[in-house]
Every structure is written in C-alpha cells, then in structure tokens.
Design an enzyme around this catalytic site. Structure first.
Site, mmCIF file in Angstrom:
data_model
loop_
_atom_site.group_PDB
_atom_site.id
_atom_site.type_symbol
_atom_site.label_atom_id
_atom_site.label_comp_id
_atom_site.label_asym_id
_atom_site.label_seq_id
_atom_site.Cartn_x
_atom_site.Cartn_y
_atom_site.Cartn_z
ATOM 1 N N THR A 535 34.280 33.498 -24.934
ATOM 2 C CA THR A 535 33.485 34.285 -23.721
ATOM 3 C C THR A 535 33.740 33.247 -22.473
ATOM 4 O O THR A 535 33.720 33.875 -21.387
ATOM 5 C CB THR A 535 31.794 34.412 -24.068
ATOM 6 O OG1 THR A 535 31.865 35.235 -25.288
ATOM 7 C CG2 THR A 535 31.357 35.028 -22.821
ATOM 8 N N GLY A 726 26.872 30.049 -30.794
ATOM 9 C CA GLY A 726 27.170 30.365 -31.940
ATOM 10 C C GLY A 726 27.433 29.112 -32.774
ATOM 11 O O GLY A 726 27.572 29.271 -34.044
ATOM 12 N N GLU A 727 27.457 28.136 -32.272
ATOM 13 C CA GLU A 727 27.759 26.910 -32.763
ATOM 14 C C GLU A 727 26.517 26.014 -32.895
ATOM 15 O O GLU A 727 26.177 25.160 -34.025
ATOM 16 C CB GLU A 727 28.907 26.114 -32.545
ATOM 17 C CG GLU A 727 30.359 26.814 -32.605
ATOM 18 C CD GLU A 727 31.530 25.797 -32.511
ATOM 19 O OE1 GLU A 727 31.716 24.968 -33.011
ATOM 20 O OE2 GLU A 727 32.319 26.268 -31.321
#
Length: 769
Positions: A535, A726-727
C-alpha cells in the site's frame, strides 16, 4: 517523495477510507481464481525432487540409470549436469546450488529431479535413484555451530547475491555468514556510573517455525530455446526473474515470470525458492515442467529462524531505562536465504523503542545443518520484542511501577531517532498514545483473578524494503481502466486497495477498474510484496499513475474547450468546467477522432538521490503494539488467551475492513508462535514435518475477545498519508502474551509456551519460594 497534484473532486464519493468489497472475492468464491497449480500447458511434465535423508554428507555416487529406463520418465537431472552454468544462487549470498554438488548440507536438500508424463511415475522414479553418501559430522545447533573449532559448513569466501543490500560482505568467520552490530554510548561506562542501578539479564530461546500457507510452493516452467516462461507462486516476481536470468546466463527480457493468485505467503514465497530447479528440469527435458511441493517439502524449503539470545537491561531507581546489551545468534540453516536481512532487522529491533543512555547489539546469522531459514511476517522483531518487553516489565515489577507507566516514562517520542546511533529514519508515530489505547481496550488496571495476568508490548519493525515501485493505469475508450502494478495478491487484498486508490484519483467507481496480476513482460517493475510495503510504495506509484492519467484527461478538456485547468472539476467519470461537461469516453473520442485509442498514466517511486540502502531507511517504522489478558491453569500449565487488543497505526486506512482482517490474521499467527508452534530437530533431522505433529492455530484457539484499533494520523509516506500494516500485530502478540503470563506469576524465557514448559516453570518457582 513528490506530492500528487490535486484537482477538485466530489468528496461525497471518496473511494478511500471505505470498506469496499474485495475485487478478487467473486473469482475465489466461485472457484474461477487460478493458482499456479491450476496451470496446464501442452506437453507439460510432472516434476519431483529427490531430497537428502541425511543432514550432512559427501555424495560419493548417484546412479540414475534405473529411473531413466522407467516407462513414462522423460529425464533425470543431477547437480553435476549444471556446472556449465553458474549453478549457485541466493539473493543475499550466492551459496546454494540448484541441486546438491559434491555434498548435502541439510536433510531435505534437493539431490536429483525427475520429469515424467504423470505425477505417480515421477514419484516412483525417485525411489529408483541410488545415492551413496559418506556421512559427515552434523552441526545441528547454534551451540555446535559457534563452538571453538566447529566444523565449517561452507569453506569458500562468500559471494554477494544480486539483492544483498547490506553493504560489503566481510571475510568468512567460521559458520557466521553475516554480522550486524549497533553501538551508541558505552554500556560499560553507563553501568559503572550508575548508582544503585537495577539489572535484569537472562538467556532466551526462540524456535524455528514454519510459515504455513494453504498453497505450497508451486512452479510451472517452460524453458524453450533461449527463453524461460514461468508461472510461480512467488511474492517477488521481478527479483526472481533477475536471479533466473543470472543463473542461466540470459538477458532479463528473455525471462518472464507470471504470478497467478497466491494461496498465502507470509514470507515463505519471498525471493527465489523452487524456480531454479523447475527451470533446470525444463531445460533438460525440453518440455514444460510443473513442480508442486508437499507440505513436508515446503517445510524444508524455508522457515523462520530459530534464535538464542543473551540480553541485559539496566534502569535507575526512578524508573529511567539506562542501558541495554544484546548478543544474539540466528540459525539461518545450511544456506543464507534472507538471513542477513533478518539478522539486521533483529539487531534494529533489539533495543526496543526506548530512549537509552547506551546500547550494544551484536547479532550473528549462523550456518547450521538445518533447512534454510528466510522471511516470515515481522521477522527480527518477532524474535526480539518478547524478550526486551519482558525485561522492561521485570524492572517495573522490582521498582513497583505500573508497566504502562514505565513505558510512558521511557518510550521514544515522535521525531526522535529510533536507532540509538542516530542513523536512519526517526520515529513517525505516537507510541505512548497507541499503547494507552491498547491497554484501555483490555480494561488495564481493573482487578484480575488469581492466575490471570495482563501485559502490554511495544516494538518497531523496519518496514518498506527498498523504495522502488512503478505502475501504470490505462484507460480504454469506454472510460474503464486497468491498473498494472507488480504487487502480488496473496489474500491480503492488494488488488482491492490498488483499485480504490486509482478510483479516488480518477473519480470513478471501483467497478470500472481492473487490477491485473504481475507479469514481468508487461507489468511495470515493483521491488517486492513484503515488508508491509504494498500500500505504501506500490500504492503510491498507482496514485501517481492515476494522477498522471487524470492530468492527461484534463489537458484534453482544456484543449477541447479552450479554458484553464483550474476551471475544471471531476465527478463520477465526468469533467465539468465553464458550462461544458463530458465523460471520459467522450473526451477520449474527441481527442482521437474516433471511438478508440487509450490513455496511459505512469507512476514511479524511487529513493532520493538513488539511495535505497537498509542503513538509510527504513521507509517507515511499522508499529508493533498489543495488550493481552491471559489465564493459566497451574495444574496443567495450559495458557489461554482471554482477550487481546492490537494497534494498526496506518496513517490512513484505505480499506478499514482489510486492515482489521490483516491484524486478526497476524494475531492468530502470533498466537501460534507464542503457544505451540515449533520445528523440532534431532541431530539435524526434522522430526515433525507434517501438520499432525506440527501444530498450527485452529478456530478453537482464537481468543475470546479480539479488538483491532485503527489509528489514522495521516503521517505515513504512502498515498493519503498511509503506511503499511499486517506485520506489527504478529510481533506484538507473542510479546504481550509473555508479559501477561509474567503478570500472572509465570516468567518464561523460552518459546513456545507449551503446557509442559509452563508447568515446569511453575514448579521451579514454587521450589524457589
């Protein structure tokens, strides 16, 4: 990075910041989505790989004659047949042969490959290949690999790979393949000058774990003449293309990588994996070949690094953190894979996001006779955050300071340097505000029952990798548009987000946009899909490409109507200005003089002054923050995650629902890493290479309550102030569980927190009372 020029649009139809339906949902729900395993080519053969049963041995002979005589077997390939190429590959260090040459260095190393008319024949042919070995001593653990006089697994001087990116390689130092050091101030002086200082120190262990994805590694290769076309389940198609071209002495333009949908990746499909063997087998067979791993084969293709760590943290009596000293060793397996970058990232994560007087970090990436270790979601920070945060909590307990207050006093503030030596990008987030939100979500400070504890964890992950991404957006004569970007859709929703960004810039409905998968022959270059960069960087390239296309449409209107650009506005695919209006289709038709033609916008992200090194970065610091509540049964040692809250500090949530789903998945993987996942080796032999013996999270393991908190400060380097996610939740989850368990009365120094380990620690603590 250059800003995107804005033009008035109808803000009531913003396409970003909305939870749009996934672009890939229809194909996946109906079974129309194609994965690499669905690719069937004319005359395609089935490939199978013979793997070593020994962790370390010299190959004395290979007899393939019986296999070659079998009906249906087209060819058998061994490593010695590839020596007229440069048969060694590795994006960081070129140390790995396509097929073993002279010796094997881990159990599961490819020794030979068979191509046959059907899968069963190929499998049967493997059993007819006779390999004789001379066993060598196994260097199966970090302790063995780093011992004085340890047998060296590699003797040659290291050769840098095409994408090493971490500076000049030093001379080989025993089994250490890479070393990362970080120093600021003097730990010795800081400790000597401190009066009545508190010290916490310990030794810790993190296990090797498998990045389980539902789709195993799958490649279809067609080596025809002097061209290679591959359909691969890979996250980094352009980097794979470069390595394949380098291996087989071909120009880049002669290698084409096509990426269908991926059934999960999580780093397991980063860089090159099964592509070299598949291409080599197709080269010898003269026909297309497909190789698809079983789960046990993927488990010895890549994994997360196991680690051993010594850490020492000091604080003054008023709760000021003073110094931290860290020595860590990562088991990178028999070949480097992404070990050097994991090592550097772990070294960066070791100090934690605190203001120190002095820091010393010494991180080593070490060869062992185990399967190669590479990338896995939030690598480095997952390894280190739980250790550093447990020491901060132990100091807080000794000082009788609330752990949340301890962090308020010591966390870095926005704009302060993250690396203690002052290099790289400063902090770009409000850590104190973020951790307070997470703590509030689990009712921090409220009474808790016995054997129930609450913990918080704060960390940072160097994210973004090298900031190089390109994209184009092509509008057809009817006003529909196609986004071409190299980001790999592997379930995270990348195609949806890219469509939303382009739709926002073009003021059209998302349904008017198509986002294609990567095809290196036609798709613009993108460095990779990983490091939470899609993104932020690929998305920014898409935004710039869509803005470039928009400017071209607006120029058509200014020419056609003879008005200035600032008189124009956009809404729902219509340009309006000075009493005139036209759809995009009408503008294009007027420009070309017929119903045809297309308009293409180009977008690029590149580092300033060509500098994209790890030392100069990262692109942004991903926030790794969670708060957890756990309960433990003292009779069995079983730990239950009651509730957890995570922070997604994303700058701007392009699609909030996708952000939430990313953090939920990260929590489940983090829970697995914390509580039960562990690859068990016995003298170099992996003994739990299946999903019965290797435990991954199930629905029943889900926490009773899971809260995902999205923080939007517009402070990211990506489109609309966005930055990746997300991580961070994966790194923060094990750390929050460990600190919560310590709050419940059980302090652990080894993961996973299996019931047996926790029960034994409870008994040990009882005996010490």
């Amino acid at each position: 990075m250059n800003p995107v020029t804005e033009v008035p649009t109808d803000q009531s139809t913003d396409r970003v910041g909305r939870s749009e339906d996934r672009k890939d949902a229809g194909e996946k729900i109906t079974g129309k989505a194609r994965f690499a395993g669905d690719i069937n080519l004319p005359r395609m053969l089935h490939g199978k790989v013979l793997r070593s049963e020994l962790p370390h041995a010299r190959i004395t002979s290979i007899d393939t004659s019986a296999a070659e005589r079998m009906p249906g077997v087209v060819t058998v390939l061994v490593g010695s047949e590839l020596e007229h190429f440069d048969p060694y590959w590795g994006h960081a260090i070129k140390d790995r042969p396509i097929l073993a040459i002279d010796r094997v260095r881990f159990q599961g190393e490819p020794v030979a490959a068979v191509a046959a008319e059907d899968e069963a024949t190929a499998e049967a042919a493997l059993r007819e290949i006779a390999v004789e070995y001379e066993e060598l001593p196994t260097v199966g653990t970090l302790t063995e690999a780093t011992a004085d006089g340890a047998l060296e697994i590699h003797q040659d001087q290291p050769r840098p790979g095409l994408f090493h990116g971490l500076g000049k390689l030093p001379e080989r130092d025993g089994n250490v393949c890479y070393r990362y050091q970080l120093d600021a101030g003097s730990v010795e002086v800081a400790e000597a000058e401190a009066e009545d200082e508190l010290i916490v120190e310990g030794e810790y262990e993190f296990p090797a774990v498998y990045q389980y994805a539902m789709e195993t590694h799958t490649v279809v290769a067609d080596f025809s003449g002097d061209e290679i076309t591959m359909w691969a389940s890979c996250q980094h198609p352009f980097l794979v293309r470069a390595e394949i071209a380098d291996l087989f002495n071909l120009p880049l333009g002669k290698v084409r990588i096509i990426v269908p949908y991926l059934g999960g990746g999580f780093g397991s499909k980063s860089y090159t994996k099964m592509e070299p063997i598949t291409a080599a087998l197709s080269w010898k067979a003269g026909r297309p070949v497909r190789i698809q791993n079983r789960v046990d084969e993927s488990m010895v293709t890549t994994r997360r690094h196991g680690m051993r760590c010594r850490m020492r943290t000091t604080a003054s009596r008023d709760g000021k953190l003073r110094s931290r000293s860290v020595r860590l060793w990562l088991d990178t397996g028999a070949y480097a894979d992404n070990g050097p970058r994991v090592c550097a990232t772990a070294g960066d994560a070791a100090p934690g996001p605190y203001a120190w007087d002095a820091v010393h970090v010494d991180a080593s990436c070490v060869y062992c006779n185990t399967a190669p270790a590479g990338s896995y979601r939030a690598f480095g920070t997952v390894h280190m955050q739980w250790i550093g945060e447990s020491q901060v909590d132990e100091l807080a307990r000794r000082l009788d300071i609330d752990p949340l207050e301890m962090r308020r006093r010591n966390l870095l503030k926005p704009g302060q340097p993250v690396r203690p030596d002052g290099s790289g990008k400063p902090l770009d987030a409000d850590l104190i505000g973020d951790v307070e939100k997470a703590a509030a979500a689990i009712d921090w400070g409220s009474p808790a029952e016995k054997w129930t504890g609450r913990g918080v964890a704060v960390g940072l992950l160097a994210a973004g990798a090298q900031p190089v991404s390109r994209a184009n957006v092509r509008m057809e004569a009817d006003g529909s548009a196609e986004v071409n970007v190299g980001t790999t859709e592997m379930g995270q929703g990348a195609r949806t987000v890219m469509a939303q960004i382009a739709a926002q810039e073009l003021a059209i409905d998302i349904d008017r946009l198509t986002v294609q998968g990567a095809d290196t022959r036609f798709t613009p270059f993108d460095r990779s899909t990983g490091a939470s960069r899609s993104t932020t960087l690929a998305g920014l390239a898409v935004q710039r490409a869509a803005a470039d296309l928009r400017e071209k449409l607006l120029r058509m209107a200014t020419v056609a109507w003879g008005i200035d650009r600032d008189e124009l506005s956009l809404s729902d695919g219509i340009v309006t200005g000075a009493g005139e209006q036209a759809t995009y289709a009408e503008l294009i038709a007027g420009h070309f003089g017929l119903v045809g033609g297309d308009v293409v916008g180009e977008g690029e992200v590149a580092p300033e002054k060509g500098e994209g090194s790890y030392a100069a970065g990262p692109v942004f610091w991903e926030i790794c923050i969670a708060a957890a509540e756990v309960s433990v049964d003292p009779e069995t040692g079983r730990v239950n995650l009651n509730r957890i809250a995570t922070i997604a500090d994303v700058g701007k949530a392009i699609n909030p629902l996708l952000v939430e789903r990313q953090d939920e998945g990260a929590v489940m993987q983090g829970l697995g890493n914390a509580l039960f996942e562990e690859m068990v080796y016995d003298d170099g032999i992996l003994v739990n290479d299946n999903l019965l013996d290797y435990r991954i999270p199930r629905i029943e393991d889900m926490p009773e309550s899971m809260t995902g908190i999205i923080v939007e400060n517009g402070d990211g380097p990506g489109p609309y102030g966005a930055k990746g996610c997300g991580e961070g939740a994966q790194a923060a989850t094990p750390a929050a569980i460990v600190t919560a368990l310590a709050d419940a009365g059980v302090q652990m120094k080894q993961l996973p927190l299996t019931p047996e380990r926790v029960w034994r620690q409870i008994q040990k603590q009882k005996e010490a009372e």
